[in-house]
Design a protein around this motif. Structure first.
Motif, PDB file in Angstrom:
ATOM      1  N   ARG A 165       6.558 -16.953 -21.060  1.00 32.40           N
ATOM      2  CA  ARG A 165       5.377 -16.411 -20.149  1.00 32.40           C
ATOM      3  C   ARG A 165       4.475 -17.569 -20.063  1.00 32.40           C
ATOM      4  NH1 ARG A 165       3.646 -10.759 -21.968  1.00 32.40           N
ATOM      5  NH2 ARG A 165       3.916 -11.658 -23.907  1.00 32.40           N
ATOM      6  N   GLY A 166       4.430 -18.666 -21.011  1.00 33.49           N
ATOM      7  CA  GLY A 166       3.469 -19.944 -20.951  1.00 33.49           C
ATOM      8  C   GLY A 166       2.372 -19.596 -21.601  1.00 33.49           C
ATOM      9  N   LEU A 167       1.464 -20.654 -21.430  1.00 33.97           N
ATOM     10  CA  LEU A 167       0.015 -20.579 -22.104  1.00 33.97           C
ATOM     11  C   LEU A 167      -0.758 -19.577 -21.750  1.00 33.97           C
ATOM     12  CD1 LEU A 167      -0.875 -24.392 -21.692  1.00 33.97           C
ATOM     13  CD2 LEU A 167      -0.285 -23.274 -23.735  1.00 33.97           C
ATOM     14  N   LEU A 168      -0.465 -18.880 -20.524  1.00 36.87           N
ATOM     15  CA  LEU A 168      -1.358 -17.717 -20.295  1.00 36.87           C
ATOM     16  C   LEU A 168      -1.074 -16.563 -21.220  1.00 36.87           C
ATOM     17  CD1 LEU A 168      -3.250 -16.565 -18.218  1.00 36.87           C
ATOM     18  CD2 LEU A 168      -1.478 -15.845 -16.619  1.00 36.87           C
ATOM     19  N   ALA A 169       0.200 -16.487 -21.559  1.00 33.72           N
ATOM     20  CA  ALA A 169       0.479 -15.174 -22.189  1.00 33.72           C
ATOM     21  C   ALA A 169      -0.122 -15.408 -23.875  1.00 33.72           C
ATOM     22  CB  ALA A 169       2.208 -15.152 -22.595  1.00 33.72           C
ATOM     23  N   LEU A 170      -0.092 -16.871 -24.280  1.00 30.06           N
ATOM     24  CA  LEU A 170      -0.634 -17.029 -25.638  1.00 30.06           C
ATOM     25  C   LEU A 170      -2.264 -16.787 -25.512  1.00 30.06           C
ATOM     26  CD1 LEU A 170       1.100 -20.432 -26.309  1.00 30.06           C
ATOM     27  CD2 LEU A 170       1.716 -18.193 -27.244  1.00 30.06           C
ATOM     28  N   PHE A 171      -2.768 -17.066 -24.438  1.00 28.91           N
ATOM     29  CA  PHE A 171      -4.289 -16.780 -24.255  1.00 28.91           C
ATOM     30  C   PHE A 171      -4.667 -15.381 -24.129  1.00 28.91           C
ATOM     31  CE2 PHE A 171      -4.833 -21.031 -21.876  1.00 28.91           C
ATOM     32  CZ  PHE A 171      -4.798 -21.828 -23.154  1.00 28.91           C
ATOM     33  N   THR A 172      -3.615 -14.426 -23.667  1.00 29.39           N
ATOM     34  CA  THR A 172      -3.700 -13.278 -23.535  1.00 29.39           C
ATOM     35  C   THR A 172      -3.732 -12.647 -24.935  1.00 29.39           C
ATOM     36  OG1 THR A 172      -2.957 -13.130 -21.205  1.00 29.39           O
ATOM     37  CG2 THR A 172      -3.152 -11.109 -22.430  1.00 29.39           C
ATOM     38  N   THR A 173      -2.672 -12.989 -25.334  1.00 23.88           N
ATOM     39  CA  THR A 173      -2.344 -12.562 -27.027  1.00 23.88           C
ATOM     40  C   THR A 173      -3.404 -12.838 -27.822  1.00 23.88           C
ATOM     41  OG1 THR A 173      -0.148 -12.800 -26.700  1.00 23.88           O
ATOM     42  CG2 THR A 173      -0.857 -12.427 -28.818  1.00 23.88           C
TER      43      THR A 173
ATOM     44  N   GLY B  62       2.470 -23.186 -17.833  1.00 19.29           N
ATOM     45  CA  GLY B  62       1.366 -22.357 -17.736  1.00 19.29           C
ATOM     46  C   GLY B  62       1.593 -20.866 -17.519  1.00 19.29           C
ATOM     47  N   GLY B  63       2.758 -20.556 -17.113  1.00 17.92           N
ATOM     48  CA  GLY B  63       3.526 -18.902 -17.205  1.00 17.92           C
ATOM     49  C   GLY B  63       3.703 -18.790 -15.937  1.00 17.92           C
ATOM     50  N   MET B  64       5.217 -18.483 -15.751  1.00 20.09           N
ATOM     51  CA  MET B  64       5.664 -17.960 -14.653  1.00 20.09           C
ATOM     52  C   MET B  64       5.447 -16.485 -14.488  1.00 20.09           C
ATOM     53  SD  MET B  64       9.580 -19.647 -14.219  1.00 20.09           S
ATOM     54  CE  MET B  64      10.163 -19.236 -15.848  1.00 20.09           C
ATOM     55  N   GLY B  65       5.235 -16.301 -13.206  1.00 17.38           N
ATOM     56  CA  GLY B  65       5.049 -14.659 -12.768  1.00 17.38           C
ATOM     57  C   GLY B  65       3.408 -14.347 -12.919  1.00 17.38           C
TER      58      GLY B  65
ATOM     59  N   ILE C  91       8.268 -27.952 -22.922  1.00 21.66           N
ATOM     60  CA  ILE C  91       9.141 -27.113 -22.187  1.00 21.66           C
ATOM     61  C   ILE C  91      10.330 -26.408 -22.912  1.00 21.66           C
ATOM     62  CG2 ILE C  91      11.153 -27.051 -20.085  1.00 21.66           C
ATOM     63  CD1 ILE C  91       8.030 -27.792 -19.520  1.00 21.66           C
ATOM     64  N   VAL C  92      10.959 -26.903 -23.870  1.00 20.46           N
ATOM     65  CA  VAL C  92      12.142 -26.178 -24.652  1.00 20.46           C
ATOM     66  C   VAL C  92      11.268 -25.031 -25.337  1.00 20.46           C
ATOM     67  CG1 VAL C  92      13.648 -26.627 -26.535  1.00 20.46           C
ATOM     68  CG2 VAL C  92      13.592 -28.265 -24.597  1.00 20.46           C
ATOM     69  N   TYR C  93      10.233 -25.593 -25.992  1.00 16.37           N
ATOM     70  CA  TYR C  93       9.464 -24.457 -26.863  1.00 16.37           C
ATOM     71  C   TYR C  93       9.012 -23.311 -26.115  1.00 16.37           C
ATOM     72  CZ  TYR C  93       5.555 -22.189 -29.314  1.00 16.37           C
ATOM     73  OH  TYR C  93       4.800 -21.164 -29.873  1.00 16.37           O
ATOM     74  N   PHE C  94       8.414 -23.278 -24.844  1.00 19.82           N
ATOM     75  CA  PHE C  94       8.132 -22.245 -24.097  1.00 19.82           C
ATOM     76  C   PHE C  94       9.220 -21.383 -23.631  1.00 19.82           C
ATOM     77  CE2 PHE C  94       4.037 -24.747 -23.544  1.00 19.82           C
ATOM     78  CZ  PHE C  94       3.240 -23.637 -24.109  1.00 19.82           C
ATOM     79  N   LEU C  95      10.250 -22.278 -23.133  1.00 17.49           N
ATOM     80  CA  LEU C  95      11.491 -21.496 -22.889  1.00 17.49           C
ATOM     81  C   LEU C  95      12.167 -20.563 -23.812  1.00 17.49           C
ATOM     82  CD1 LEU C  95      13.352 -24.060 -20.663  1.00 17.49           C
ATOM     83  CD2 LEU C  95      12.084 -22.241 -19.718  1.00 17.49           C
ATOM     84  N   ILE C  96      12.211 -21.104 -25.114  1.00 12.76           N
ATOM     85  CA  ILE C  96      12.609 -20.238 -26.266  1.00 12.76           C
ATOM     86  C   ILE C  96      11.593 -19.315 -26.673  1.00 12.76           C
ATOM     87  CG2 ILE C  96      13.541 -20.339 -28.357  1.00 12.76           C
ATOM     88  CD1 ILE C  96      14.627 -23.154 -27.737  1.00 12.76           C
ATOM     89  N   LYS C  97      10.426 -19.733 -27.122  1.00 16.21           N
ATOM     90  CA  LYS C  97       9.468 -18.768 -27.918  1.00 16.21           C
ATOM     91  C   LYS C  97       8.623 -18.127 -26.952  1.00 16.21           C
ATOM     92  CE  LYS C  97       9.265 -18.819 -31.891  1.00 16.21           C
ATOM     93  NZ  LYS C  97       9.714 -18.069 -32.967  1.00 16.21           N
ATOM     94  N   GLU C  98       8.086 -18.560 -25.948  1.00 16.14           N
ATOM     95  CA  GLU C  98       7.021 -17.754 -25.109  1.00 16.14           C
ATOM     96  C   GLU C  98       7.252 -18.441 -23.613  1.00 16.14           C
ATOM     97  OE1 GLU C  98       5.331 -15.463 -23.798  1.00 16.14           O
ATOM     98  OE2 GLU C  98       4.507 -15.402 -25.875  1.00 16.14           O
TER      99      GLU C  98
END
Length: 354
Positions: free
Chosen positions: A334-342, A274-277, A325-332
């Motif tokens: 900040r999680g899905l929330l950052a993708l939605f914001t972008t 989802g997005g840490m922080g 999990i691996v994808y989000f740790l490497i590429k994003e």
């Protein structure tokens, strides 16, 4: 003289409101809260029991862990244990002190879980990172063992399980699916609003300063030790209440194995996906974790009926979760929330930017 002429020549502001407009984030949050409250009037029991109640409870657990890990920067793998403390504490309060109301028992159960979190958060004053994770992992094995060893916590039942007492408040019976849903949604909304307010306060800013650079925070005069323990207390308080709701509003009957290490990893996956922080990241990650297995099961039943059994489907689900999990740790991170914001920002700037 020139200043007086300029002031006199400048017309007064008319028809312009000096009130600060309501931020878009608050509008989205208010709409989401109204949607949750209204959903209880139109959905059936399946939606209550299989989707909405577990989604809200796991969102609350993710919110608690996100305050500790995402905002305060303290690693933890003891989420399941603190959920168990909240569940067993609330159960014993309702059983042994029947004069306590349901909200008071939930609150006190959360406080007991928060105090437990402070005890296991004491190593954070000396260690951090992987070693802190290992110390919180000790809670995950010690606390369920205590509940199994001493029958007093489960009222000396032979199985060690605890069952939900009758859920009542102000003469209302909350044992029905709709009652349990509204108990859950009101609790989640109140704690989410309190968490949002906390993150906007000086305490939230202190936590983020410690997360970003602990040494600089200490040099700036922030009481690092007190803020770390405060983070463990509030995080475990929220997680403890989520554990009580998981036991009584969702499952009905639980034992200590219901809050095993897998539960801790599930909550950790929620905040990573989802997005840490971010407070919204807990809800987005929980929705993904709850709905993804249902979606995968429907796809399997529709397109691969008879080809994939339940065991294989569970293994595929674990593989896909691991890859995500691996994808989000490497590429994003900040999680899905950052993708939605972008994506939202690109829509706002389209077609000016590619």
């Amino acid at each position: 003289m020139s200043l007086a002429i300029t002031a006199a020549a400048t017309p007064p502001l008319q028809g312009i409101s000096l009130r600060r407009p309501l931020p878009g984030t608050l509008l989205v949050a208010a709409a989401f809260a109204l949607l949750l409250l209204g959903a209880g009037l139109v959905v059936d029991d399946y939606w209550y029991n299989a989707i909405l109640i577990p989604f809200l409870i796991m969102s609350l657990a993710g919110l608690g862990l996100n305050l500790l890990t995402g905002y305060a920067g303290q690693a933890s793998l003891g989420t399941g244990a603190f959920m168990a403390v909240g569940a067993y504490a609330t159960y014993n309060l309702l059983l042994r002190l029947p004069e306590l109301s349901l909200p008071a028992s939930l609150l006190l159960g959360g406080i007991i879980a928060g105090a437990t979190g402070v005890i296991f958060g004491l190593p954070s004053l000396r260690i951090r990172g992987f070693y802190l994770t290992a110390s919180t992992l000790a809670a995950q094995f010690l606390i369920p063992w205590i509940f199994n060893q001493y029958g007093w916590f489960s009222n000396n039942t032979t199985s060690g399980a605890i069952s939900a007492p009758k859920l009542q408040f102000l003469g209302l019976d909350l044992s029905s699916p709709q009652g349990r849903y509204y108990l859950t949604v009101v609790t989640v909304l109140l704690l989410t609003a309190a968490s949002w307010k906390l993150m906007k306060s000086q305490t939230g800013r202190n936590w983020m300063a410690i997360r970003d650079m602990e040494t600089a925070a200490a040099v700036a005069g922030i009481p690092v030790a007190a803020n770390k323990l405060w983070a463990f207390a509030i995080s475990s308080f929220i997680i403890g209440i989520s554990g009580a709701l998981w036991a009584f509003a969702y499952l009905g009957t639980v034992d200590s194995r219901s809050f095993d290490l897998d539960r801790s990893f599930t909550v950790l996956f929620i905040i990573i996906i989802g997005g840490m922080g971010s407070i919204g990241g807990a809800f987005i990650g929980s929705a993904f974790v709850i709905l993804f297995p249902i979606l995968l099961s429907n796809i399997s039943g529709t397109f691969f009926a008879g080809l994939i059994d339940a065991g294989q489907l569970e293994n595929i689900q674990k593989i896909l979760f691991g890859l995500l999990i691996v994808y989000f740790l490497i590429k994003e991170p900040r999680g899905l929330l950052a993708l939605f914001t972008t994506f939202k920002n690109r829509l706002h700037s389209w077609p000016l930017k590619p």
